[in-house]
Design an enzyme around this catalytic site. Structure first.
Site: not given
Length: 689
Positions: A347, A383
């Site tokens: 993330d 990401e």
């Protein structure tokens, strides 16, 4: 039992609580502490039965061994040191701290002002000091027995070229799934249930990518609004499975789930959040890292008092610090070696590449991963952004990282929405996004292609809503992306209009076909294959209810069958899955009249149909032509096939058909459709007439 430290006859370099047969070794990191106390608790977690200063310190590691202490023991820490917020120090021994290396969590955190190191509401805010004991409100760590029967289980290590990812939420996928006992729904045990395994194996996906399952918090402001942290992006325990997903409290359930997935031929990738923690800004609670060593664990602003926020959550984990980086690497290795997962999706991964302020693709985090014999061989997905300056880094990560490609999502949605001038953008996405990834020895599978994900509209909502509808989040519909490149096709939300429903179904099939026929690694959102809707909510982070859960009762069986067929089609045709980027010798771009696209064609704003001819060269496999038409009906003149071969019609997204038939010289390409032709030897084609 003698609750005191005894001498260990050999060196234990591991951090955390490690049971070694006749006792447990405890070790934690703190560079600025003056004393560290281990606190032992009764089996119900209510009573602190011992408080023992860790007797050994070497460098910045504090440790001790207690004979007779074994699995199931509940513990926490109190850490002494300066309380000097202006210089980044926030030690407060009145606050019980969770071991950063805790492998299992006991109890539930109960929000109260006592969890904060300062007096909430005090005129001096975080410069004040709170002397109340937080232990009654805190979770405790549990000493673990590492034994588990992995007999018969093997890592799969499937190539990226053969990978199809399915992003899933533990509760979201299982809460309404028929066949799963109600008491097991929403847990790791439910994910391992035959109902889920059969569904995913029939669908044909090869990787299940789980939204965060490491121990995380429910934000206080959400609890006060009657909501929960559904997605899980507020981590506090990087080694422990989230307790809410354990039906009986044992972490063995996670291992059993992984073992079941591997037996079904499906790899398990975890969405992990090492860019920040759930402790928030300097005004957040003192639960773990802040109390152990705020100055080491978190990036600080130049004035020393405030946490530096590149994540939008109030803090940024300081992975540039060697011991914080070690914790991240230890955590990753633990999930691979002890829990047998197959990879990770990071993330806000740009934050992990910031040595100081700027992103550095040659930074310490990436170097450490690439040289690690355990981690370099698993699936690694970034990401590729954070909210800091220059945080958007799509295409900027080093091998072996793959990256979520949000430009694929947006360009594909815009093309099928009939936005003008989108054909050149679509062409980039069909061949692996070379502008972003064809450099530094990277390959086409560097792009994780997606048309929907947990963060945004579902596929069904992409063709049913032109605006976001996040009112249930309690933020006056201001949260979530404002521009979703979506289109309601005439009616906002649910409708009984047969024409609108047919148009939505047609576009949905075209979008998914584009995903599965493009080079790169396709990822689909769990529930999209069933036609799942979230009522237009594109930010369901706090909706642990019917909004966020997959609605199995609304299963669109026709679309599900089409999804299965598309995935099988992709896996059956290597031309769609190769690692190489397509150059002019391997691909020809076609107009509807069968002629090659010219420079003027590429810049024609009204151009809405395009064909891509993938050449198989001298291989035994036939060429493919993929014809995409976002506009009205048009005719497509097929080019000459190579000598001895004949074109066959093999896929039609409008009819959701994979029926093989000889193709005519000119074929109708319906509006909003994807049609595929394959070349076959003439004798073979004749036999199939």
């Amino acid at each position: 039992m003698n609750l005191s430290f005894s001498k260990l006859d050999f060196l234990k370099p591991e951090l955390g609580a490690e049971y070694i047969g006749d006792g447990t070794h405890f070790a934690v990191f703190s560079a600025h502490a003056e004393k560290v106390e281990l606190c032992l608790f009764s089996s119900d977690g209510e009573t602190e039965i011992a408080r023992l200063p860790l007797p050994s310190r070497e460098g910045d590691v504090w440790s001790g061994f207690i004979e007779g202490i074994g699995p199931g023991t509940l513990y926490g820490y109190r850490v002494y040191g300066p309380y000097d917020p202006g210089n980044g120090h926030r030690f407060n021994p009145n606050k019980l701290l969770l071991d950063p290396y805790a492998k299992q969590i006991f109890g539930e955190l109960r929000w109260d002002d006592v969890l904060f190191g300062y007096r909430v509401g005090h005129a001096e805010a975080d410069l004040s000091f709170d002397e109340r004991d937080s232990a009654p409100f805190m979770v405790k760590a549990v000493v673990q027995d590492p034994e588990f029967d992995w007999e018969g289980e093997q890592a799969i290590r499937r190539p990226w070229t053969d990978t199809v990812i399915y992003e899933a939420h533990i509760r979201g996928l299982t809460m309404t799934c028929p066949g799963i006992p109600e008491q097991e729904r929403g847990t790791f045990r439910a994910m391992a249930h035959p109902a889920i395994m059969e569904h995913l194996t029939k669908l044909g996906v090869t990787v299940v990518e789980l939204l965060p399952v490491q121990y995380f918090l429910d934000d206080r402001h959400l609890i006060e609004r009657g909501l929960r942290n559904y997605w899980g992006y507020q981590p506090l325990g990087y080694f422990a499975p989230a307790r809410r997903y354990l039906s009986n409290g044992s972490i063995q359930e996670f291992k059993s789930m992984v073992k079941a997935f591997h037996a079904a031929g499906i790899e398990v990738v975890m969405d992990v959040v090492y860019n920040h923690t759930g402790e928030g800004s300097e005004l957040g609670p003192t639960l773990s890292f802040r109390g152990f060593d705020n100055l080491s664990y978190y990036r600080q602003s130049p004035d020393g008092r405030h946490t530096y926020d590149m994540t939008g959550t109030g803090n940024t984990l300081n992975v540039a610090h060697p011991m914080v980086l070690r914790m991240v690497l230890d955590s990753l290795r633990y999930w691979v070696t002890a829990m047998h997962v197959d990879g990770f999706r990071f993330d806000l991964a740009s934050a992990l590449g910031r040595e100081q302020i700027e992103f550095d693709r040659e930074g310490g985090f990436f170097d450490a991963i690439r040289q690690d014999p355990v981690l370099a061989g698993v699936k690694l997905i970034a990401e590729p952004w954070d909210i800091g300056d220059d945080g958007y880094q799509l295409g900027g990560f080093p091998p072996p990282f793959r990256e979520w490609n949000d430009r694929f999502r947006d360009d594909v949605r815009r093309y099928w929405r009939r936005d003008p001038g989108q054909v050149p953008c679509l062409a980039q996405r069909l061949v692996g996004s070379p502008t972003e990834f064809n450099h530094s020895g990277r390959v086409a599978t560097s792009s994780i292609n997606l048309v929907s994900a947990h963060d945004g509209l579902t596929l069904a909502d992409t063709v049913s809503f032109s605006e976001r509808h996040n009112e249930a989040n309690g933020e006056e519909n201001r949260d979530g992306h404002a521009d979703n490149c979506s289109d309601n096709l005439g009616v906002e939300g649910q409708t009984g209009d047969a024409d609108v429903l047919a148009a939505r179904a047609r576009r949905r099939r075209a979008i998914l076909a584009t995903l599965m026929l493009s080079r790169g690694v396709p990822m689909m959102l769990g529930g999209d294959e069933l036609g799942n809707s979230q009522g237009g909510n594109n930010n369901s982070y706090c909706q642990d209810n019917e909004i966020g859960w997959v609605d199995w009762s609304a299963n669109d069986e026709d679309f599900l069958c089409f999804c299965r067929g598309l995935i099988a089609f992709r896996l059956d045709h290597p031309l769609l899955r190769e690692d190489g980027f397509l150059d002019s010798e391997l691909v020809t771009w076609l107009r509807p009249d069968g002629q090659q696209m010219t420079h003027e064609d590429w810049h024609r704003m009204e151009q809405q149909a395009i064909g891509v001819h993938l050449h198989a060269g001298d291989s035994a496999e036939g060429d493919l032509i993929i014809m995409l038409n976002s506009g009205g009906d048009c005719r497509f003149s097929l080019p000459r096939s190579r000598d001895g071969w004949q074109w066959r019609h093999i896929l039609d997204s409008v009819e959701a058909s994979f029926e093989v038939r000889p193709a005519d010289d000119s074929e109708l390409i319906p509006e909003q459709s994807v049609v595929v032709f394959i070349a076959a030897p003439t004798s073979h084609a004749q036999r199939n007439k």
